[in-house]
Write a protein that holds these residues in place. Structure first.
Motif, PDB file in Angstrom:
ATOM      1  N   LYS A  88       4.943  -7.970  -4.629  1.00  0.00           N
ATOM      2  CA  LYS A  88       4.840  -7.053  -5.230  1.00  0.00           C
ATOM      3  C   LYS A  88       3.790  -6.696  -4.590  1.00  0.00           C
ATOM      4  O   LYS A  88       4.414  -5.132  -4.707  1.00  0.00           O
ATOM      5  CB  LYS A  88       3.450  -7.560  -6.524  1.00  0.00           C
ATOM      6  N   ALA A  89       3.212  -7.022  -3.351  1.00  0.00           N
ATOM      7  CA  ALA A  89       2.395  -5.636  -2.057  1.00  0.00           C
ATOM      8  C   ALA A  89       4.191  -5.308  -1.483  1.00  0.00           C
ATOM      9  O   ALA A  89       4.081  -4.228  -1.631  1.00  0.00           O
ATOM     10  CB  ALA A  89       2.064  -6.189  -1.017  1.00  0.00           C
ATOM     11  N   ARG A  90       4.573  -6.372  -1.156  1.00  0.00           N
ATOM     12  CA  ARG A  90       5.884  -5.533  -0.437  1.00  0.00           C
ATOM     13  C   ARG A  90       6.306  -4.270  -1.677  1.00  0.00           C
ATOM     14  O   ARG A  90       7.325  -3.957  -0.743  1.00  0.00           O
ATOM     15  CB  ARG A  90       6.823  -6.813   0.271  1.00  0.00           C
ATOM     16  N   GLU A  91       6.435  -4.850  -2.329  1.00  0.00           N
ATOM     17  CA  GLU A  91       7.378  -3.435  -3.435  1.00  0.00           C
ATOM     18  C   GLU A  91       6.794  -2.969  -3.709  1.00  0.00           C
ATOM     19  O   GLU A  91       7.406  -1.634  -4.547  1.00  0.00           O
ATOM     20  CB  GLU A  91       7.664  -4.709  -4.673  1.00  0.00           C
ATOM     21  N   GLY A  92       5.569  -2.457  -2.894  1.00  0.00           N
ATOM     22  CA  GLY A  92       4.851  -1.765  -3.204  1.00  0.00           C
ATOM     23  C   GLY A  92       3.880  -1.661  -4.867  1.00  0.00           C
ATOM     24  O   GLY A  92       3.517  -0.393  -5.269  1.00  0.00           O
ATOM     25  N   ILE A  93       3.934  -2.232  -5.815  1.00  0.00           N
ATOM     26  CA  ILE A  93       3.040  -2.763  -7.614  1.00  0.00           C
ATOM     27  C   ILE A  93       2.207  -2.821  -6.736  1.00  0.00           C
ATOM     28  O   ILE A  93       0.498  -1.957  -7.347  1.00  0.00           O
ATOM     29  CB  ILE A  93       4.008  -3.670  -7.993  1.00  0.00           C
ATOM     30  N   ILE A  94       1.159  -3.845  -6.054  1.00  0.00           N
ATOM     31  CA  ILE A  94       0.058  -3.796  -5.691  1.00  0.00           C
ATOM     32  C   ILE A  94      -0.368  -2.889  -4.037  1.00  0.00           C
ATOM     33  O   ILE A  94       0.235  -3.131  -3.701  1.00  0.00           O
ATOM     34  CB  ILE A  94       0.108  -5.538  -5.288  1.00  0.00           C
ATOM     35  N   LYS A  95      -1.188  -2.303  -4.760  1.00  0.00           N
ATOM     36  CA  LYS A  95      -1.464  -1.468  -3.295  1.00  0.00           C
ATOM     37  C   LYS A  95      -2.926  -2.004  -2.677  1.00  0.00           C
ATOM     38  O   LYS A  95      -3.384  -2.797  -3.272  1.00  0.00           O
ATOM     39  CB  LYS A  95      -2.308   0.412  -4.111  1.00  0.00           C
ATOM     40  N   ASP A  96      -2.719  -1.698  -1.220  1.00  0.00           N
ATOM     41  CA  ASP A  96      -4.629  -2.357  -0.890  1.00  0.00           C
ATOM     42  C   ASP A  96      -4.365  -3.591  -1.012  1.00  0.00           C
ATOM     43  O   ASP A  96      -5.585  -4.690  -1.125  1.00  0.00           O
ATOM     44  CB  ASP A  96      -6.104  -2.161  -1.437  1.00  0.00           C
ATOM     45  N   PHE A  97      -3.686  -4.429   0.001  1.00  0.00           N
ATOM     46  CA  PHE A  97      -3.048  -6.120  -0.400  1.00  0.00           C
ATOM     47  C   PHE A  97      -3.355  -6.531   0.937  1.00  0.00           C
ATOM     48  O   PHE A  97      -3.260  -5.946   2.163  1.00  0.00           O
ATOM     49  CB  PHE A  97      -1.563  -6.502  -0.900  1.00  0.00           C
ATOM     50  N   THR A  98      -4.394  -7.367   1.011  1.00  0.00           N
ATOM     51  CA  THR A  98      -4.794  -7.867   2.261  1.00  0.00           C
ATOM     52  C   THR A  98      -3.566  -8.564   3.140  1.00  0.00           C
ATOM     53  O   THR A  98      -2.890  -9.726   2.870  1.00  0.00           O
ATOM     54  CB  THR A  98      -5.990  -8.725   2.335  1.00  0.00           C
ATOM     55  N   GLY A  99      -3.827  -8.221   4.902  1.00  0.00           N
ATOM     56  CA  GLY A  99      -2.342  -8.786   5.405  1.00  0.00           C
ATOM     57  C   GLY A  99      -1.656  -8.037   5.372  1.00  0.00           C
ATOM     58  O   GLY A  99      -0.344  -8.078   6.066  1.00  0.00           O
ATOM     59  N   ILE A 100      -0.584  -7.147   4.393  1.00  0.00           N
ATOM     60  CA  ILE A 100       0.001  -6.437   4.144  1.00  0.00           C
ATOM     61  C   ILE A 100      -0.060  -4.640   4.045  1.00  0.00           C
ATOM     62  O   ILE A 100      -0.318  -3.867   4.856  1.00  0.00           O
ATOM     63  CB  ILE A 100       1.120  -6.741   2.612  1.00  0.00           C
ATOM     64  N   SER A 101      -1.107  -4.878   3.097  1.00  0.00           N
ATOM     65  CA  SER A 101      -1.782  -3.146   3.201  1.00  0.00           C
ATOM     66  C   SER A 101      -3.158  -2.700   3.302  1.00  0.00           C
ATOM     67  O   SER A 101      -3.267  -1.757   3.691  1.00  0.00           O
ATOM     68  CB  SER A 101      -0.228  -1.973   2.297  1.00  0.00           C
ATOM     69  N   ALA A 102      -2.879  -4.041   3.513  1.00  0.00           N
ATOM     70  CA  ALA A 102      -5.184  -3.878   3.392  1.00  0.00           C
ATOM     71  C   ALA A 102      -5.109  -4.910   5.093  1.00  0.00           C
ATOM     72  O   ALA A 102      -4.807  -5.891   5.287  1.00  0.00           O
ATOM     73  CB  ALA A 102      -5.688  -3.549   2.518  1.00  0.00           C
ATOM     74  N   PRO A 103      -6.546  -4.298   5.762  1.00  0.00           N
ATOM     75  CA  PRO A 103      -6.450  -5.281   7.073  1.00  0.00           C
ATOM     76  C   PRO A 103      -6.909  -7.132   6.831  1.00  0.00           C
ATOM     77  O   PRO A 103      -7.964  -6.315   5.829  1.00  0.00           O
ATOM     78  CB  PRO A 103      -7.132  -4.203   8.140  1.00  0.00           C
ATOM     79  N   TYR A 104      -7.013  -7.716   7.858  1.00  0.00           N
ATOM     80  CA  TYR A 104      -8.092  -8.807   7.718  1.00  0.00           C
ATOM     81  C   TYR A 104      -8.153  -9.163   8.892  1.00  0.00           C
ATOM     82  O   TYR A 104      -7.278  -9.077  10.284  1.00  0.00           O
ATOM     83  CB  TYR A 104      -6.917 -10.835   7.223  1.00  0.00           C
ATOM     84  N   GLU A 105      -9.531  -9.534   9.170  1.00  0.00           N
ATOM     85  CA  GLU A 105     -10.520  -9.633  10.775  1.00  0.00           C
ATOM     86  C   GLU A 105     -10.100 -10.557  10.106  1.00  0.00           C
ATOM     87  O   GLU A 105     -11.234 -11.687   9.842  1.00  0.00           O
ATOM     88  CB  GLU A 105     -11.282  -8.970  10.869  1.00  0.00           C
ATOM     89  N   ALA A 106      -9.989 -11.826  11.174  1.00  0.00           N
ATOM     90  CA  ALA A 106     -10.213 -12.966  11.377  1.00  0.00           C
ATOM     91  C   ALA A 106     -10.764 -13.427  12.176  1.00  0.00           C
ATOM     92  O   ALA A 106     -12.124 -12.729  13.315  1.00  0.00           O
ATOM     93  CB  ALA A 106      -9.346 -13.241  12.773  1.00  0.00           C
ATOM     94  N   PRO A 107     -12.052 -14.667  11.949  1.00  0.00           N
ATOM     95  CA  PRO A 107     -13.550 -15.180  12.644  1.00  0.00           C
ATOM     96  C   PRO A 107     -13.659 -15.065  13.798  1.00  0.00           C
ATOM     97  O   PRO A 107     -11.999 -15.023  13.905  1.00  0.00           O
ATOM     98  CB  PRO A 107     -14.047 -16.061  12.087  1.00  0.00           C
ATOM     99  N   ALA A 108     -14.444 -14.099  14.378  1.00  0.00           N
ATOM    100  CA  ALA A 108     -14.134 -14.899  15.801  1.00  0.00           C
ATOM    101  C   ALA A 108     -14.767 -15.636  16.345  1.00  0.00           C
ATOM    102  O   ALA A 108     -14.049 -17.172  17.210  1.00  0.00           O
ATOM    103  CB  ALA A 108     -15.258 -13.449  16.425  1.00  0.00           C
ATOM    104  N   LYS A 109     -15.433 -16.575  16.077  1.00  0.00           N
ATOM    105  CA  LYS A 109     -16.124 -18.237  15.877  1.00  0.00           C
ATOM    106  C   LYS A 109     -16.855 -18.898  14.663  1.00  0.00           C
ATOM    107  O   LYS A 109     -18.288 -18.426  14.764  1.00  0.00           O
ATOM    108  CB  LYS A 109     -16.935 -17.759  17.187  1.00  0.00           C
ATOM    109  N   PRO A 110     -15.786 -19.133  14.055  1.00  0.00           N
ATOM    110  CA  PRO A 110     -15.946 -19.818  12.506  1.00  0.00           C
ATOM    111  C   PRO A 110     -16.825 -21.412  13.807  1.00  0.00           C
ATOM    112  O   PRO A 110     -16.733 -21.989  14.085  1.00  0.00           O
ATOM    113  CB  PRO A 110     -14.922 -19.625  12.074  1.00  0.00           C
ATOM    114  N   GLU A 111     -17.169 -21.258  12.268  1.00  0.00           N
ATOM    115  CA  GLU A 111     -18.220 -23.165  12.420  1.00  0.00           C
ATOM    116  C   GLU A 111     -16.623 -23.939  12.651  1.00  0.00           C
ATOM    117  O   GLU A 111     -16.703 -25.468  12.907  1.00  0.00           O
ATOM    118  CB  GLU A 111     -19.149 -23.143  11.502  1.00  0.00           C
ATOM    119  N   ILE A 112     -15.577 -23.992  11.704  1.00  0.00           N
ATOM    120  CA  ILE A 112     -14.595 -25.182  11.303  1.00  0.00           C
ATOM    121  C   ILE A 112     -13.666 -23.619  10.800  1.00  0.00           C
ATOM    122  O   ILE A 112     -13.930 -22.630  10.397  1.00  0.00           O
ATOM    123  CB  ILE A 112     -15.153 -25.117  10.009  1.00  0.00           C
TER     124      ILE A 112
END
Length: 198
Positions: free
Chosen positions: A148-172
């Motif tokens: 749905k995000a690729r089709e533009g049905i869902i806006k602001d979708f993480t990884g497609i049209s909104a960012p995801y900032e991976a943890p720098a130093k996660p415990e696990i």
């Protein structure tokens, strides 16, 4: 802002912990949609409860049926969503329960604020990066959200049209392309044991 309020003290964390013979903590699972966060959180919750350890799972979708049903998925709403969950998980941890949160929580700053909130009260906060490539997440796509995000049905979708900032130093760090659900839950459980939280 609330005014004319006073904090009503009762048992200290230490007193509560000694009475119920358990420590509290927040296990914060973060990662893309379809990374496996919720499934791992369910498995971990069951594992802890079978060991007679009080635990409760706070899931991104489930929370939006109640506490956060007034929020959408704009950047502002996502920040408020995580702020509220940070406060709720802190309350669970302070009650000497293991709070297991399963939220995309895409912004590093929001997760750092959650960590700082716990640190202010000397409560354990364990960040778990549930890692998966975008390609594999899209192949899994159990809810059809990426499509749905690729089709533009869902806006602001993480990884497609909104960012995801991976943890720098996660415990696990869990790579769900290589680890099974059971192995992933056990990895977290063993971390808790090894770090004297359980």
């Amino acid at each position: 802002m609330a005014t004319n309020i006073t904090w009503h003290s009762n048992l200290t964390y230490q007193e509560r912990s000694e009475l119920i013979n358990q420590k509290g903590a927040t296990i914060w699972l973060t990662g893309l949609s379809a990374s496996g966060k919720s499934t791992i959180a369910c498995a971990l919750e069951q594992l802890l409860l079978k060991e007679k350890i009080n635990a409760y799972r706070l899931d991104g979708d489930n929370i939006r049926f109640g506490l956060n049903k007034d929020l959408g998925f704009s950047e502002t709403d996502r920040i408020e969503n995580i702020r509220r969950i940070s406060e709720v998980s802190k309350l669970f941890a302070d009650s000497c329960s293991i709070a297991i949160t399963s939220f995309i929580s895409p912004y590093r700053d929001d997760r750092n604020k959650a960590r700082a909130l716990h640190a202010e009260s000397n409560l354990s906060f364990i960040e778990v990066f549930v890692d998966v490539s975008l390609e594999v997440a899209e192949q899994r796509d159990p809810k059809g959200l990426y499509k749905k995000a690729r089709e533009g049905i869902i806006k602001d979708f993480t990884g497609i049209s909104a960012p995801y900032e991976a943890p720098a130093k996660p415990e696990i760090h869990i790579d769900t392309e290589k680890s099974s659900i059971e192995e992933s839950a056990l990895q977290i459980y063993n971390y808790l044991k090894d770090n004297n939280i359980l």
